[in-house]
Enzyme design. Sequence first.
Site, PDB file in Angstrom:
ATOM      1  CB  CYS A   1     -22.353   2.203  -2.141  1.00  0.00           C
ATOM      2  SG  CYS A   1     -21.396   3.703  -1.806  1.00  0.00           S
TER       3      CYS A   1
ATOM      4  CB  CYS B   1     -19.516 -10.025  -9.905  1.00  0.00           C
ATOM      5  SG  CYS B   1     -18.237  -9.344  -8.830  1.00  0.00           S
TER       6      CYS B   1
ATOM      7  CB  CYS C   1     -24.151 -10.465  -7.469  1.00  0.00           C
ATOM      8  SG  CYS C   1     -24.069  -9.658  -5.856  1.00  0.00           S
TER       9      CYS C   1
ATOM     10  CB  CYS D   1     -20.966  -4.115  -3.660  1.00  0.00           C
ATOM     11  SG  CYS D   1     -20.709  -4.507  -5.402  1.00  0.00           S
TER      12      CYS D   1
ATOM     13  CB  CYS E   1     -16.924   2.872   4.571  1.00  0.00           C
ATOM     14  SG  CYS E   1     -18.486   2.198   3.949  1.00  0.00           S
TER      15      CYS E   1
ATOM     16  CG  ASP F   1      -2.021   1.045   1.131  1.00  0.00           C
ATOM     17  OD1 ASP F   1      -2.460   1.317   0.013  1.00  0.00           O
ATOM     18  OD2 ASP F   1      -2.406   1.598   2.178  1.00  0.00           O
TER      19      ASP F   1
ATOM     20  CB  CYS G   1     -15.379   6.369  -1.412  1.00  0.00           C
ATOM     21  SG  CYS G   1     -14.919   4.951  -0.411  1.00  0.00           S
TER      22      CYS G   1
ATOM     23  CB  CYS H   1     -19.332  -9.064  -0.993  1.00  0.00           C
ATOM     24  SG  CYS H   1     -18.713 -10.131  -2.313  1.00  0.00           S
TER      25      CYS H   1
HETATM   26  C1  B12 Z   1      -6.248   4.869  -3.689  1.00  0.00           C
HETATM   27  C2  B12 Z   1      -6.708   3.712  -2.855  1.00  0.00           C
HETATM   28  C3  B12 Z   1      -7.956   3.812  -2.257  1.00  0.00           C
HETATM   29  C4  B12 Z   1      -8.959   4.903  -2.624  1.00  0.00           C
HETATM   30  C5  B12 Z   1      -9.623   4.569  -3.991  1.00  0.00           C
HETATM   31  C6  B12 Z   1     -10.149   3.129  -4.045  1.00  0.00           C
HETATM   32  C7  B12 Z   1     -10.477   2.606  -5.423  1.00  0.00           C
HETATM   33  N1  B12 Z   1     -11.420   1.701  -5.493  1.00  0.00           N
HETATM   34  O1  B12 Z   1      -9.872   3.016  -6.410  1.00  0.00           O
HETATM   35  C8  B12 Z   1      -9.921   4.884  -1.402  1.00  0.00           C
HETATM   36  C9  B12 Z   1      -9.409   5.847  -0.344  1.00  0.00           C
HETATM   37  C10 B12 Z   1     -11.381   5.200  -1.693  1.00  0.00           C
HETATM   38  C11 B12 Z   1      -9.694   3.455  -0.896  1.00  0.00           C
HETATM   39  C12 B12 Z   1     -10.616   2.774  -0.138  1.00  0.00           C
HETATM   40  C13 B12 Z   1     -10.425   1.487   0.334  1.00  0.00           C
HETATM   41  N2  B12 Z   1      -9.283   0.773   0.279  1.00  0.00           N
HETATM   42 CO1  B12 Z   1      -7.723   1.327  -0.755  1.00  0.00          CO
HETATM   43  N3  B12 Z   1      -6.204   1.621  -1.836  1.00  0.00           N
HETATM   44  C14 B12 Z   1      -5.898   2.567  -2.670  1.00  0.00           C
HETATM   45  C15 B12 Z   1      -4.548   2.273  -3.344  1.00  0.00           C
HETATM   46  C16 B12 Z   1      -3.455   3.086  -2.640  1.00  0.00           C
HETATM   47  C17 B12 Z   1      -4.524   2.545  -4.855  1.00  0.00           C
HETATM   48  C18 B12 Z   1      -5.767   2.007  -5.609  1.00  0.00           C
HETATM   49  C19 B12 Z   1      -5.894   2.624  -6.988  1.00  0.00           C
HETATM   50  O2  B12 Z   1      -4.919   2.782  -7.691  1.00  0.00           O
HETATM   51  N4  B12 Z   1      -7.125   2.989  -7.357  1.00  0.00           N
HETATM   52  C20 B12 Z   1      -7.429   3.445  -8.684  1.00  0.00           C
HETATM   53  C21 B12 Z   1      -8.169   2.305  -9.376  1.00  0.00           C
HETATM   54  C22 B12 Z   1      -8.594   2.728 -10.795  1.00  0.00           C
HETATM   55  O3  B12 Z   1      -7.207   1.273  -9.472  1.00  0.00           O
HETATM   56  P1  B12 Z   1      -7.337  -0.150  -8.692  1.00  0.00           P
HETATM   57  O4  B12 Z   1      -8.274  -0.041  -7.564  1.00  0.00           O
HETATM   58  O5  B12 Z   1      -5.943  -0.646  -8.392  1.00  0.00           O
HETATM   59  O6  B12 Z   1      -7.994  -1.021  -9.810  1.00  0.00           O
HETATM   60  C23 B12 Z   1      -7.244  -1.677 -10.840  1.00  0.00           C
HETATM   61  C24 B12 Z   1      -7.926  -3.004 -11.165  1.00  0.00           C
HETATM   62  O7  B12 Z   1      -9.098  -3.171 -10.417  1.00  0.00           O
HETATM   63  C25 B12 Z   1      -8.171  -2.941 -12.639  1.00  0.00           C
HETATM   64  N5  B12 Z   1      -9.479  -3.316 -13.159  1.00  0.00           N
HETATM   65  C26 B12 Z   1      -9.833  -4.592 -13.296  1.00  0.00           C
HETATM   66  N6  B12 Z   1     -10.999  -4.637 -13.925  1.00  0.00           N
HETATM   67  C27 B12 Z   1     -11.408  -3.379 -14.170  1.00  0.00           C
HETATM   68  C28 B12 Z   1     -12.542  -2.899 -14.801  1.00  0.00           C
HETATM   69  C29 B12 Z   1     -12.760  -1.518 -14.877  1.00  0.00           C
HETATM   70  C30 B12 Z   1     -13.984  -0.985 -15.550  1.00  0.00           C
HETATM   71  C31 B12 Z   1     -11.798  -0.625 -14.309  1.00  0.00           C
HETATM   72  C32 B12 Z   1     -12.009   0.844 -14.294  1.00  0.00           C
HETATM   73  C33 B12 Z   1     -10.642  -1.146 -13.714  1.00  0.00           C
HETATM   74  C34 B12 Z   1     -10.462  -2.523 -13.653  1.00  0.00           C
HETATM   75  O8  B12 Z   1      -7.786  -1.653 -13.112  1.00  0.00           O
HETATM   76  C35 B12 Z   1      -7.359  -0.812 -12.080  1.00  0.00           C
HETATM   77  C36 B12 Z   1      -6.082  -0.093 -12.487  1.00  0.00           C
HETATM   78  O9  B12 Z   1      -4.983  -0.968 -12.573  1.00  0.00           O
HETATM   79  C37 B12 Z   1      -4.413   0.729  -3.070  1.00  0.00           C
HETATM   80  C38 B12 Z   1      -2.975   0.223  -2.888  1.00  0.00           C
HETATM   81  C39 B12 Z   1      -2.248   0.116  -4.215  1.00  0.00           C
HETATM   82  N7  B12 Z   1      -1.029   0.578  -4.258  1.00  0.00           N
HETATM   83  O10 B12 Z   1      -2.791  -0.381  -5.185  1.00  0.00           O
HETATM   84  C40 B12 Z   1      -5.251   0.534  -1.775  1.00  0.00           C
HETATM   85  C41 B12 Z   1      -6.072  -0.752  -1.672  1.00  0.00           C
HETATM   86  C42 B12 Z   1      -6.775  -0.945  -2.987  1.00  0.00           C
HETATM   87  N8  B12 Z   1      -7.068  -0.419  -0.655  1.00  0.00           N
HETATM   88  C43 B12 Z   1      -7.395  -1.405   0.114  1.00  0.00           C
HETATM   89  C44 B12 Z   1      -8.429  -1.365   1.100  1.00  0.00           C
HETATM   90  C45 B12 Z   1      -8.411  -2.469   2.145  1.00  0.00           C
HETATM   91  C46 B12 Z   1      -9.386  -0.341   1.085  1.00  0.00           C
HETATM   92  C47 B12 Z   1     -10.698  -0.279   1.887  1.00  0.00           C
HETATM   93  C48 B12 Z   1     -11.386  -1.626   2.045  1.00  0.00           C
HETATM   94  C49 B12 Z   1     -10.437   0.357   3.282  1.00  0.00           C
HETATM   95  C50 B12 Z   1     -11.695   0.600   4.083  1.00  0.00           C
HETATM   96  N9  B12 Z   1     -12.352  -0.427   4.631  1.00  0.00           N
HETATM   97  O11 B12 Z   1     -12.101   1.729   4.277  1.00  0.00           O
HETATM   98  C51 B12 Z   1     -11.522   0.712   1.014  1.00  0.00           C
HETATM   99  C52 B12 Z   1     -12.355  -0.026  -0.047  1.00  0.00           C
HETATM  100  C53 B12 Z   1     -13.171   0.879  -0.938  1.00  0.00           C
HETATM  101  C54 B12 Z   1     -13.354   0.260  -2.320  1.00  0.00           C
HETATM  102  N10 B12 Z   1     -14.527  -0.289  -2.610  1.00  0.00           N
HETATM  103  O12 B12 Z   1     -12.389   0.277  -3.110  1.00  0.00           O
HETATM  104  C55 B12 Z   1      -6.629  -2.675  -0.249  1.00  0.00           C
HETATM  105  C56 B12 Z   1      -7.565  -3.597  -1.042  1.00  0.00           C
HETATM  106  C57 B12 Z   1      -7.314  -5.086  -0.854  1.00  0.00           C
HETATM  107  C58 B12 Z   1      -8.230  -5.912  -1.740  1.00  0.00           C
HETATM  108  N11 B12 Z   1      -8.494  -7.126  -1.319  1.00  0.00           N
HETATM  109  O13 B12 Z   1      -8.710  -5.476  -2.773  1.00  0.00           O
HETATM  110  C59 B12 Z   1      -5.417  -2.077  -1.095  1.00  0.00           C
HETATM  111  C60 B12 Z   1      -4.918  -2.967  -2.222  1.00  0.00           C
HETATM  112  C61 B12 Z   1      -4.287  -1.790  -0.077  1.00  0.00           C
HETATM  113  C62 B12 Z   1      -3.567  -3.060   0.364  1.00  0.00           C
HETATM  114  N12 B12 Z   1      -2.258  -3.166   0.116  1.00  0.00           N
HETATM  115  O14 B12 Z   1      -4.107  -3.978   0.909  1.00  0.00           O
HETATM  116  N13 B12 Z   1      -8.504   2.955  -1.331  1.00  0.00           N
HETATM  117  S1  SF4 Z   2     -16.295   1.832   1.145  1.00  0.00           S
HETATM  118 FE1  SF4 Z   2     -16.864   3.559  -0.184  1.00  0.00          FE
HETATM  119  S2  SF4 Z   2     -17.669   2.546  -2.004  1.00  0.00           S
HETATM  120 FE2  SF4 Z   2     -17.713   0.991  -0.386  1.00  0.00          FE
HETATM  121  S3  SF4 Z   2     -19.774   1.171   0.506  1.00  0.00           S
HETATM  122 FE3  SF4 Z   2     -18.406   2.485   1.713  1.00  0.00          FE
HETATM  123  S4  SF4 Z   2     -18.684   4.508   0.771  1.00  0.00           S
HETATM  124 FE4  SF4 Z   2     -19.435   3.021  -0.709  1.00  0.00          FE
HETATM  125  S1  SF4 Z   3     -21.492  -7.854  -3.817  1.00  0.00           S
HETATM  126 FE1  SF4 Z   3     -19.625  -9.044  -4.284  1.00  0.00          FE
HETATM  127  S2  SF4 Z   3     -20.289 -10.606  -5.792  1.00  0.00           S
HETATM  128 FE2  SF4 Z   3     -21.901  -9.037  -5.689  1.00  0.00          FE
HETATM  129  S3  SF4 Z   3     -21.361  -7.630  -7.372  1.00  0.00           S
HETATM  130 FE3  SF4 Z   3     -20.450  -6.804  -5.488  1.00  0.00          FE
HETATM  131  S4  SF4 Z   3     -18.371  -7.600  -5.481  1.00  0.00           S
HETATM  132 FE4  SF4 Z   3     -19.526  -8.852  -6.959  1.00  0.00          FE
END
Ligand code: B12
Ligand code: SF4
Ligand code: SF4
Length: 331
Positions: free
Chosen positions: A211, A201, A204, A207, A254, A146, A227, A261
């Site tokens: 939200c 998924c 379903c 999620c 959150c 992270d 968020c 899920c």
């Molecule tokens: C910025 C960040 C956040 C941001 C933005 C989250 C987001 N969804 O983008 C905020 C602050 C909101 C956040 C929240 C949380 N986070 Co956070 N976060 C990060 C961080 C630092 C970067 C993520 C990022 O680049 N986001 C931008 C999006 C676009 O990229 P991405 O999420 O990596 O998604 C990639 C893939 O999913 C892929 N992809 C695959 N299919 C598809 C399809 C489409 C249409 C798209 C667009 C992309 C896509 O493309 C993306 C780009 O490579 C990572 C650590 C890291 N270095 O990666 C932790 C990380 C994702 N977070 C983590 C956690 C635990 C959380 C929370 C659960 C904490 C909490 N309980 O409050 C929440 C969950 C909210 C949620 N539903 O995502 C964990 C997730 C573990 C896991 N099992 O997934 C990580 C990996 C940290 C860790 N080392 O464990 N987070």
């Molecule tokens: S962690 Fe963020 S995206 Fe997930 S339910 Fe909470 S407010 Fe919504």
């Molecule tokens: S609740 Fe879980 S299984 Fe259902 S759409 Fe969301 S991530 Fe996928």
Amino acid sequence: MKRGVAERRHGEASRITVAVKRRALEVGFDAVGVASLESNAHADDLDQWLAAGYAGSMTYLHRQVEKRKRPARIVPDARVAIVTLTNYFHGATDPGFAPGVSTVSGKVAQYAWSTDYHTVIGRRLEQLATAVRELAPGARTRCYVDAGPVPERELAQRAGLGWTGKNTMLINPTIGSFTFIGVIFTDAEFVCDLPFQADRCGTCRRCLDACPTDAFVEARVLDARRCISYLTIEHAAPFRDDERRLVGDWLFGCDVCQDVCPWNIRFAEPTSDRALAVRAEIAAPDLAELLAVAPDEFERRFGDTPFERPGASGLRRNAAAVSANRRGAAL
Ligand code: B12
Ligand code: SF4
Ligand code: SF4
């Protein structure tokens, strides 16, 4: 390369891969896989996400974008990423041991109920990296959890550890999504896993519907600015009124889009990891105390916890928001 030499190298890479995976489980990881470092298949999605402004004030994500799109550029000469998952699920959504939690405290996301995971997972990754260097003398390693420009979910999917759910979480089919991801880059030769190709998924959309802030623009696209996790942890400014209302009852992070899920409801098992034992003072902190806490006292009590990221002023802001939202709800 001659066939015999190639076969010997592959045999050696297989041996190291098996030994490192076994060691990963011994040091406490719940799952491990190996990812290749080719360009990010979702590079365009990432560009669009950033261009739409969904990263809000997380400007570091813009600065890191080139490396996130091309993971081979993160660490020079790295060949693979060893990706680990650590289950942090604690079972009940409510930490339970704090009677009156609903009136005295605000809600805290489960990942933050224990000592800061950056420390716990970072230490284990270093142990595993030592094993890599012992098994492959001369190899270099670099660990990330992270922090840094690492597309962690992307690499986890590529390492065969799960798929990206509609809530954007990496979901493992046997552990669920309450997991931390940790990564080691190395120039040693490993045998890569096959990417996790299926989208489990299906139809379903629990999620997306659950939200509380409608933060999902569509499946797998999160507007972080809405968020609660972003607002209470990453966003440094005072809340506007609309932001304060979005936070609701959540003091820190959150869990709603994970709690609902089915993959967590059916398969997530509470962790017995002693390093991630629940600490009452962070799982259910007293709101009134937080509102009054002085910075040095905050540091003493929460310096080794996830609360350190937003710091004393961030937690005071969050506590004030939860209190105001409750007063509003009571009117
Ligand atoms: C910025 C960040 C956040 C941001 C933005 C989250 C987001 N969804 O983008 C905020 C602050 C909101 C956040 C929240 C949380 N986070 Co956070 N976060 C990060 C961080 C630092 C970067 C993520 C990022 O680049 N986001 C931008 C999006 C676009 O990229 P991405 O999420 O990596 O998604 C990639 C893939 O999913 C892929 N992809 C695959 N299919 C598809 C399809 C489409 C249409 C798209 C667009 C992309 C896509 O493309 C993306 C780009 O490579 C990572 C650590 C890291 N270095 O990666 C932790 C990380 C994702 N977070 C983590 C956690 C635990 C959380 C929370 C659960 C904490 C909490 N309980 O409050 C929440 C969950 C909210 C949620 N539903 O995502 C964990 C997730 C573990 C896991 N099992 O997934 C990580 C990996 C940290 C860790 N080392 O464990 N987070
Ligand atoms: S962690 Fe963020 S995206 Fe997930 S339910 Fe909470 S407010 Fe919504
Ligand atoms: S609740 Fe879980 S299984 Fe259902 S759409 Fe969301 S991530 Fe996928």
